[in-house]
Design an enzyme around this catalytic site. Structure first.
Site, PDB file in Angstrom:
ATOM      1  CD  GLU A  92      -2.839   1.562   0.812  1.00 35.52           C
ATOM      2  OE1 GLU A  92      -2.954   1.047  -0.304  1.00 35.52           O
ATOM      3  OE2 GLU A  92      -3.657   2.368   1.279  1.00 35.52           O
ATOM      4  CB  THR A 104      -4.515   7.927  -1.339  1.00 41.47           C
ATOM      5  OG1 THR A 104      -5.703   7.140  -1.375  1.00 41.47           O
ATOM      6  CG2 THR A 104      -4.074   8.073   0.100  1.00 41.47           C
TER       7      THR A 104
HETATM    8  N1  HSE Z   1      -5.826   7.280   6.189  1.00 39.49           N
HETATM    9  C1  HSE Z   1      -5.632   7.404   4.775  1.00 39.49           C
HETATM   10  C2  HSE Z   1      -5.860   8.828   4.358  1.00 39.49           C
HETATM   11  C3  HSE Z   1      -6.592   6.494   4.072  1.00 39.49           C
HETATM   12  O1  HSE Z   1      -6.872   9.388   4.785  1.00 39.49           O
HETATM   13  O2  HSE Z   1      -5.053   9.393   3.625  1.00 39.49           O
HETATM   14  C4  HSE Z   1      -6.393   6.494   2.593  1.00 39.49           C
HETATM   15  O3  HSE Z   1      -7.186   5.505   2.034  1.00 39.49           O
END
Ligand code: HSE
Length: 307
Positions: free
Chosen positions: A128, A180
């Site tokens: 990831e 993201t």
């Molecule tokens: N915690 C991460 C973010 C999740 O909010 O960037 C991304 O899927």
């Protein structure tokens, strides 16, 4: 060699105020990976997806995670993967982490199930990190199921929380892509101290709500005043969709992961959930964006073999 079929559920990371530390697996969406042993190396021979997903196993999170697992267990054999993406990329439903979890699980399953699901979190999170960052909120929740709290990724310290029995989630995905990576670039470098205290209180209360099975506490705590305001502008129609959900009876609304999917919550009738869903989809429509949606609950099982 015979095939196995692995399913990994979609996730709602952050669950409002728990940036990078809270995650939830949800029913009704996810990725399916078919896998079988080969003599050596990991290959991806088929990808069914609406988006552009790399089939290079060194660039695809399922391929990377599978290779990491084979490395950890010292296995020289290989794997053939066929990926059926049930989640659009850049949707906020944990797409890349979900594939990583399914790839890691498949490799471990086919080679003697030497690792527990907990031990698959690091290889999946490493994968990831190639497309996002090194955070385990999505990977841990899709692997373990239910709701998880990631106290620390390095060293890994993950706590599985309980669930909230009367929680219904309305999940609405507008037809836009927010990577993201992009959504992390807008994060603030510094946060206001009182905002920090407020988010800390809310994140702790969300955690407590899933330990004590307390819907009302969750509803009161579903508020993020640090990350949501900087990410909302990336989601066209955000404000009006949130307001539409709240005025149709939702008790709270949040961005799922890094968006653009939004989720709303209710503990009332199916009818109320359907009204909220309709209002949210209409809200996006009024902003000129088509949206898909579903109504769901927590997936307590996590990644698994499909018969
Ligand atoms: N915690 C991460 C973010 C999740 O909010 O960037 C991304 O899927």
């Amino acid at each position: 060699m015979s095939w196995i079929k692995v399913f990994a559920p979609a996730t709602i990371a952050n669950i409002g105020p728990g940036f990078d530390i809270l995650g939830m697996a949800i029913k009704g969406a996810g990725d399916i990976i078919k896998a079988r042993k080969t003599d050596s190396g990991v290959v991806i021979t088929q990808i069914e997806s609406t988006g552009d997903i790399p089939s290079d196993p060194n660039k695809n999170t399922a391929g990377i995670a599978a290779q990491e697992v084979l490395k950890i267990i010292g296995e020289s054999g290989g794997l053939e993967l066929r990926i059926k993406k049930g989640l659009p990329i850049g949707s906020g439903l944990g797409s890349s982490a979900v594939s990583a979890a399914a790839g890691a699980f498949a490799a471990n399953y086919l080679y003697g199930k030497k690792l527990s699901k907990e031990k698959l979190i690091i290889p999946a999170t490493l994968a990831e990190s190639k497309v996002s960052a090194f955070h385990a909120d999505n990977t841990a929740s899709t692997l373990l199921g239910g709701v998880v709290l990631v106290r620390s990724v390095s060293p890994l310290d993950v706590v599985q929380l309980g669930t909230i029995d009367d929680l219904t989630l309305i999940v609405v995905t507008p037809n836009i892509v927010v990577l993201t990576k992009t959504a992390r670039e807008v994060l603030p470098q510094k946060v206001d101290f009182s905002a920090f205290v407020q988010n800390l209180g809310n994140a702790s209360a969300v955690t407590a709500s899933f330990i004590t099975n307390d819907y009302n506490l969750f509803a009161r705590s579903l508020s993020d005043i640090i990350v949501e305001p900087v990410r909302a502008p990336l989601i066209q129609g955000f404000q009006q969709v949130k307001e539409a959900a709240l005025s149709s009876g939702a008790d709270g609304v949040g961005i799922s992961g890094s968006g653009p999917t939004l989720f709303a919550i209710t503990n009332r009738s199916e009818n109320t959930a359907a009204q909220i869903e309709k209002a949210m989809v209409n809200g996006f429509k009024e902003a000129g964006i088509a949206a898909s949606s579903f109504i769901t609950t927590v997936d307590e099982e996590g990644v698994r073999i499909l018969e």
